[in-house]
Every structure is written in C-alpha cells, then in structure tokens.
Write a protein that holds these residues in place. Structure first.
Motif: not given
Length: 151
Positions: A93-94, A99-105, A110-113
C-alpha cells in the motif's frame, strides 16, 4: 358512441418444453483446510522484504523446527509475524502511494491509518500465536515457509 365487441381471441397454450436431463457436474469435495493450502499453480501475491527480515525469518523458523518444545517460540513467532505484516502493508500500500506521487500529506495520512491497522492486526495475531501449542506453531511456521520464495 357504441363500439361492437370484438370476438375473444383464442390463444394456443405454449408447448411444453422437451424434458431436459439435469446436467451433472463433478463437484470437488475439498475441506476448508485444503482450500487454504492452495497449490503453487494458483495465482498469488507476495512481497519483497529486506535481507535482514529474510534472515530473521529463516532463523526463527529454523529454531522452531529444530527445537519445537522451547517455551519462547510463540513470542519469537509473534514478533516475526508482526514484522512481516508491517513489511507487507508497506510494500502493498504505502510503496504504491509513494510511486503514484500522491503528495506528502496524503502519504502521511495513509501511513498513520496503516499504522493503526497494523497495530490492531498485530495485537490480535499475537494473542493467538502466543497461546498456540508446539504443533500449531509448527503449522504456522510451515505456512510462512511456504510463502517465502528464495531469490
């Protein structure tokens, strides 16, 4: 205005369809245990992990198989499973988000979830693994070894 009544139309009943013998198919009788242990020819998803985690995996599984009566194997296997879960979630997932460059936020959200989900899964799996007897631990070890593909 008065209209003449039309004569009723006679409808022929539909012909009965020819009798069709039910098709008998061979139904594979397999237990849920057999379904869980799918053959290697079935599609699968696996993930790459570090050499250090591979070394730890081999060490824990080897130790469990060499001395299955050792009392600390449940803890060691639970720790290993926790690390494998974390590595797998990161890989599936992460890594894709990065790789998709969804942005830092978005990545941090996602990392927190994912971190919360991993903690929950690890807690549940640990509760079961540390209570397993030696035979059950060997089954889990065998399953993990079956998932590991040497490079």
């Amino acid at each position: 205005m008065v209209t003449a009544a039309k004569a009723p139309v006679k409808v022929k009943p539909l012909a009965k369809p020819a009798a069709v013998a039910p098709v008998k198919t061979k139904r594979a009788k397999s237990s849920s245990k057999e379904q869980m242990l799918a053959p290697a020819t079935e599609p699968s998803l696996r993930f790459y992990h570090s050499k250090a985690l591979r070394t730890k995996t081999n060490s824990v599984l080897g130790g469990l198989q060499a001395k299955p009566d050792h009392p600390k194997h449940g803890e060691a296997l639970a720790d290993l499973v926790a690390e494998l879960i974390e590595a797998g979630m990161d890989y599936y997932f992460l890594k894709a988000l990065k790789e998709a460059k969804v942005g830092f936020v978005a990545e941090q959200s996602a990392r927190l979830g994912m971190s919360g989900a991993v903690k929950l899964i690890n807690s549940v799996s640990r509760n079961f693994i540390v209570r397993m007897d030696h035979g059950q631990l060997l089954v889990v070890a065998s399953h993990i070894r079956g998932l590991a593909v040497a490079p």
